[in-house]
Design a protein around this motif. Structure first.
Motif, mmCIF file in Angstrom:
data_model
loop_
_atom_site.group_PDB
_atom_site.id
_atom_site.type_symbol
_atom_site.label_atom_id
_atom_site.label_comp_id
_atom_site.label_asym_id
_atom_site.label_seq_id
_atom_site.Cartn_x
_atom_site.Cartn_y
_atom_site.Cartn_z
ATOM 1 N N TYR A 293 -6.208 -30.112 -26.156
ATOM 2 C CA TYR A 293 -6.691 -29.769 -27.500
ATOM 3 C C TYR A 293 -8.073 -29.126 -27.436
ATOM 4 O O TYR A 293 -8.319 -28.096 -28.064
ATOM 5 N N ARG A 294 -8.998 -29.723 -26.686
ATOM 6 C CA ARG A 294 -10.366 -29.180 -26.585
ATOM 7 C C ARG A 294 -10.332 -27.756 -26.044
ATOM 8 O O ARG A 294 -11.003 -26.879 -26.576
ATOM 9 N N ARG B 290 -7.786 -25.556 -26.007
ATOM 10 C CA ARG B 290 -7.116 -24.641 -26.943
ATOM 11 C C ARG B 290 -7.940 -24.408 -28.196
ATOM 12 O O ARG B 290 -7.956 -23.308 -28.750
ATOM 13 N N SER B 291 -8.652 -25.424 -28.663
ATOM 14 C CA SER B 291 -9.438 -25.274 -29.889
ATOM 15 C C SER B 291 -10.597 -24.291 -29.706
ATOM 16 O O SER B 291 -11.004 -23.627 -30.661
ATOM 17 N N LYS C 26 -2.976 -29.725 -35.999
ATOM 18 C CA LYS C 26 -2.354 -28.495 -35.496
ATOM 19 C C LYS C 26 -2.143 -28.559 -33.987
ATOM 20 O O LYS C 26 -1.167 -28.033 -33.466
ATOM 21 N N PHE C 27 -3.048 -29.236 -33.285
ATOM 22 C CA PHE C 27 -2.988 -29.320 -31.835
ATOM 23 C C PHE C 27 -2.396 -30.635 -31.337
ATOM 24 O O PHE C 27 -2.594 -31.015 -30.187
ATOM 25 N N CYS D 192 -10.881 -22.872 -35.636
ATOM 26 C CA CYS D 192 -11.830 -23.825 -35.038
ATOM 27 C C CYS D 192 -13.200 -23.180 -34.871
ATOM 28 O O CYS D 192 -14.223 -23.807 -35.167
ATOM 29 N N ARG D 193 -13.211 -21.971 -34.408
ATOM 30 C CA ARG D 193 -14.485 -21.255 -34.264
ATOM 31 C C ARG D 193 -15.181 -21.093 -35.611
ATOM 32 O O ARG D 193 -16.400 -21.209 -35.711
ATOM 33 N N TRP E 273 -11.604 -29.574 -40.277
ATOM 34 C CA TRP E 273 -11.160 -30.087 -38.989
ATOM 35 C C TRP E 273 -9.919 -30.956 -39.055
ATOM 36 O O TRP E 273 -9.150 -31.012 -38.086
ATOM 37 N N ASP F 84 -9.305 -20.934 -30.638
ATOM 38 C CA ASP F 84 -8.681 -20.812 -31.961
ATOM 39 C C ASP F 84 -9.678 -20.285 -32.994
ATOM 40 O O ASP F 84 -10.793 -20.802 -33.108
ATOM 41 N N LEU G 267 -6.876 -29.080 -38.297
ATOM 42 C CA LEU G 267 -6.968 -28.445 -36.983
ATOM 43 C C LEU G 267 -6.626 -29.434 -35.875
ATOM 44 O O LEU G 267 -5.930 -29.084 -34.919
ATOM 45 N N VAL G 268 -7.098 -30.657 -35.980
ATOM 46 C CA VAL G 268 -6.726 -31.682 -34.992
ATOM 47 C C VAL G 268 -5.216 -31.873 -35.017
ATOM 48 O O VAL G 268 -4.561 -31.928 -33.972
#
Length: 103
Positions: free
Chosen positions: A65-66, A68-69, A31-32, A75-76, A25, A72, A28-29
């Motif tokens: 972010y929430r 879009r994630s 990334k957004f 994220c999945r 994660w 992604d 990933l955070v």
């Protein structure tokens, strides 16, 4: 700025799996558009407590972010990993605003 504080109740027998999930994660955070301040795992504390902190410029940026994630693939994959390994029992999400010398 808004900081998200997440308090996790983790499975003590799956701490290494939770650490792997956490490492997924952090980028990933970022990334957004967020700034990840890290995950904190049990040390001299209850063996089922972990926390993480990350910030976004605003609550609207966090909400973007929430949304879009959820679309992604990476994220999945991280969410599926946590579900498959059962490393997280529950979590609570809180939003905080930092106080600094500039504010």
């Amino acid at each position: 700025m808004i900081t998200c504080y997440i308090k996790y109740e983790i499975n003590p027998a799956k701490t290494s799996e939770f650490e792997e999930y956490a490492r997924m994660w952090i980028p990933l955070v970022e990334k957004f558009g967020g700034t990840h301040h890290g995950y904190y795992l049990p040390h001299e504390s209850p063996n089922d407590l972990a926390v993480c902190l990350f910030s976004f410029p605003s609550l609207a940026d966090y909400e973007t972010y929430r949304a879009r994630s959820m679309e992604d693939e990476a994220c999945r994959k991280a969410i599926a990993f946590a579900e498959e390994t059962d490393c997280i029992r529950r979590y609570d999400r809180h939003f905080l605003r930092p106080v600094t010398s500039e504010t």
